[in-house]
Design a protein around this motif. Sequence first.
Motif, mmCIF file in Angstrom:
data_model
loop_
_atom_site.group_PDB
_atom_site.id
_atom_site.type_symbol
_atom_site.label_atom_id
_atom_site.label_comp_id
_atom_site.label_asym_id
_atom_site.label_seq_id
_atom_site.Cartn_x
_atom_site.Cartn_y
_atom_site.Cartn_z
ATOM 1 N N GLN A 19 30.556 34.656 49.165
ATOM 2 C CA GLN A 19 30.678 35.681 48.945
ATOM 3 C C GLN A 19 30.623 36.986 48.102
ATOM 4 O O GLN A 19 30.328 38.203 47.854
ATOM 5 N N SER A 20 32.158 36.810 47.819
ATOM 6 C CA SER A 20 32.597 38.101 47.242
ATOM 7 C C SER A 20 33.305 38.032 46.104
ATOM 8 O O SER A 20 33.224 37.291 45.342
ATOM 9 N N GLY A 21 32.509 39.510 45.571
ATOM 10 C CA GLY A 21 32.623 40.031 44.809
ATOM 11 C C GLY A 21 33.775 39.387 43.533
ATOM 12 O O GLY A 21 34.033 39.130 42.487
ATOM 13 N N LEU A 22 34.744 40.070 44.127
ATOM 14 C CA LEU A 22 36.101 39.721 43.394
ATOM 15 C C LEU A 22 36.308 37.752 43.508
ATOM 16 O O LEU A 22 36.722 38.176 41.892
ATOM 17 N N ARG A 23 35.385 37.496 44.201
ATOM 18 C CA ARG A 23 35.533 35.618 43.170
ATOM 19 C C ARG A 23 35.191 35.488 41.973
ATOM 20 O O ARG A 23 35.988 35.135 41.249
ATOM 21 N N ARG A 24 34.791 35.880 42.286
ATOM 22 C CA ARG A 24 33.636 35.842 40.439
ATOM 23 C C ARG A 24 34.229 36.562 39.253
ATOM 24 O O ARG A 24 34.069 35.850 38.517
ATOM 25 N N LEU A 25 35.113 37.985 40.036
ATOM 26 C CA LEU A 25 35.398 38.762 38.996
ATOM 27 C C LEU A 25 36.813 37.505 38.783
ATOM 28 O O LEU A 25 37.170 37.378 37.298
ATOM 29 N N ILE A 26 37.095 37.092 39.098
ATOM 30 C CA ILE A 26 38.715 36.142 39.105
ATOM 31 C C ILE A 26 38.127 34.783 38.488
ATOM 32 O O ILE A 26 39.049 34.523 37.303
ATOM 33 N N LYS A 27 37.252 34.362 38.657
ATOM 34 C CA LYS A 27 36.786 32.933 38.088
ATOM 35 C C LYS A 27 36.549 33.278 36.856
ATOM 36 O O LYS A 27 36.797 32.746 36.231
ATOM 37 N N ASN A 28 35.291 34.081 36.584
ATOM 38 C CA ASN A 28 35.293 34.737 35.101
ATOM 39 C C ASN A 28 36.332 35.147 34.418
ATOM 40 O O ASN A 28 36.262 35.326 32.853
ATOM 41 N N ARG A 29 37.298 35.586 34.879
ATOM 42 C CA ARG A 29 38.444 35.773 33.942
ATOM 43 C C ARG A 29 39.384 34.900 33.449
ATOM 44 O O ARG A 29 39.290 34.461 32.143
ATOM 45 N N VAL A 30 39.091 33.544 34.103
ATOM 46 C CA VAL A 30 39.835 32.440 33.786
ATOM 47 C C VAL A 30 39.364 31.501 32.949
ATOM 48 O O VAL A 30 39.227 31.129 32.437
ATOM 49 N N ARG A 31 37.752 31.645 33.386
ATOM 50 C CA ARG A 31 37.267 30.773 32.402
ATOM 51 C C ARG A 31 36.832 31.895 31.391
ATOM 52 O O ARG A 31 37.240 30.255 30.136
ATOM 53 N N ARG A 32 36.493 33.512 30.463
ATOM 54 C CA ARG A 32 37.002 33.199 29.577
ATOM 55 C C ARG A 32 38.919 32.863 28.906
ATOM 56 O O ARG A 32 39.048 32.783 27.684
ATOM 57 N N LEU A 33 39.567 33.178 29.654
ATOM 58 C CA LEU A 33 40.864 32.815 29.201
ATOM 59 C C LEU A 33 40.893 31.539 28.586
ATOM 60 O O LEU A 33 41.687 31.545 27.668
ATOM 61 N N LEU A 34 40.279 30.598 29.241
ATOM 62 C CA LEU A 34 40.361 29.075 28.809
ATOM 63 C C LEU A 34 39.298 28.446 28.153
ATOM 64 O O LEU A 34 39.114 27.154 27.779
ATOM 65 N N GLY A 35 38.269 29.742 27.367
ATOM 66 C CA GLY A 35 37.203 28.785 26.448
ATOM 67 C C GLY A 35 36.203 28.172 28.026
ATOM 68 O O GLY A 35 35.602 27.306 27.041
ATOM 69 N N PHE A 36 35.912 28.927 28.902
ATOM 70 C CA PHE A 36 34.986 27.553 29.722
ATOM 71 C C PHE A 36 34.215 28.607 29.741
ATOM 72 O O PHE A 36 33.287 27.777 30.727
ATOM 73 N N GLN A 37 33.516 29.641 29.239
ATOM 74 C CA GLN A 37 32.597 30.427 29.903
ATOM 75 C C GLN A 37 31.121 30.039 29.880
ATOM 76 O O GLN A 37 30.057 30.137 30.549
ATOM 77 N N ARG A 38 30.987 28.367 28.755
ATOM 78 C CA ARG A 38 30.219 27.818 28.474
ATOM 79 C C ARG A 38 29.949 26.687 29.091
ATOM 80 O O ARG A 38 29.229 25.688 29.544
ATOM 81 N N LEU A 39 31.125 26.120 29.695
ATOM 82 C CA LEU A 39 30.884 25.382 30.313
ATOM 83 C C LEU A 39 30.185 24.158 31.328
ATOM 84 O O LEU A 39 29.985 24.424 33.011
ATOM 85 N N GLN A 40 29.709 23.449 31.223
ATOM 86 C CA GLN A 40 28.770 22.547 32.173
ATOM 87 C C GLN A 40 28.927 21.522 32.308
ATOM 88 O O GLN A 40 28.633 20.685 33.442
ATOM 89 N N SER A 41 29.908 20.322 32.135
ATOM 90 C CA SER A 41 30.338 18.823 31.942
ATOM 91 C C SER A 41 32.101 18.744 31.763
ATOM 92 O O SER A 41 32.477 19.339 30.794
ATOM 93 N N ILE A 42 32.697 18.638 33.201
ATOM 94 C CA ILE A 42 33.753 17.804 32.506
ATOM 95 C C ILE A 42 34.161 16.173 33.119
ATOM 96 O O ILE A 42 33.862 15.580 33.598
ATOM 97 N N TRP A 43 34.391 15.518 31.793
ATOM 98 C CA TRP A 43 33.909 13.988 31.923
ATOM 99 C C TRP A 43 35.735 14.052 32.072
ATOM 100 O O TRP A 43 36.674 13.982 32.286
#
Length: 322
Positions: A275-299
């Motif tokens: 429920q933490s807003g900080l959690r979403r902020l951190i994860k979104n930053r990591v996603r953008r950093l690695l190019g994972f912002q649209r990631l839907q699957s990992i084989w």
Amino acid sequence: MSVHELKRVLDVEWPAEWVTVLPKALEQLHHWAQVTPLHSALRHKRHGQWYAWRWIDALRDVERLADGLRQQGFTEYSRLALSGAFEPNLLLLALAAQSIGGQTLTLADDLEPGALHKQLWRIRPTHAYVQGRQQLQHWLAVAGSSAAPQLLISEQAAPRNDVLAFAQLLGPVDPAQRLNRWWQSSAETALWSEEGTHWQGGLAVVLEQWLGSGQNLAFPESRASARRDRSEVAPTGLLLSPARLQQLADEIESRLAPQGTWRRRLCDWAIAHPQSGLRRLIKNRVRRLLGFQRLQSIWQAPSNRHSTATPEWLAEFKREIA
């Protein structure tokens, strides 16, 4: 005993392997070229620019490469060894060899000349494809051996009769026709691979997932530029080996605050509380950093899907995807 059974007598062991998951590949390629001929099938960054192959382009290249291989003496009795990074040329050449009926193998792309010579004695390819300049030099070092292939196909030009540039095998194609001047739609799915023949079983995985799904498949310019190029594509699916996934997890870890610091404790607390807003902020930053912002699957390999050793950040992505 049939021709194919005779050819299978070879004792092939890693770092060489047969590419076995190809029987339906040509049928699937023809299917997508007929159903979605103008949709993107492949993307590859070259010299700083993105190039794209439509499904119809991919099929035509396979046909052209098959003609080129036949002109170079490749038959159903021949054996093609592939060594290098996964990218369009390597995949399409594998399919071309399959269309002729010859055998296809992969050989790890990080072998030193001594190990390479030993493997060539074992697998005895008639034709081979390599990419990088250093890799080509390693292959040329064993060119005088009776185990060397009759023809070496390379991305690098070499003034030798036993080396053929890939462009010559393919025939004349205007590179500008494939220059991707328009970027992909935000709704378009894109698989991503930054692997090579060092991944055991990897080529079969990439071909199966790409041709089975009909999705666009993208590759970086080099392994060194993989993170930057991945961020530009923002793939929806990853086709990566367990070793590469662990490297991604290590990269995430290296971007976080050191263990034991208050910033790291805050980060860990945020991740542990959905429920933490900080959690979403951190994860979104990591996603953008690695190019994972649209990631839907990992084989992942079937035997690893329920592994408890999955890196925590990647496991978190998978839980969100599921």
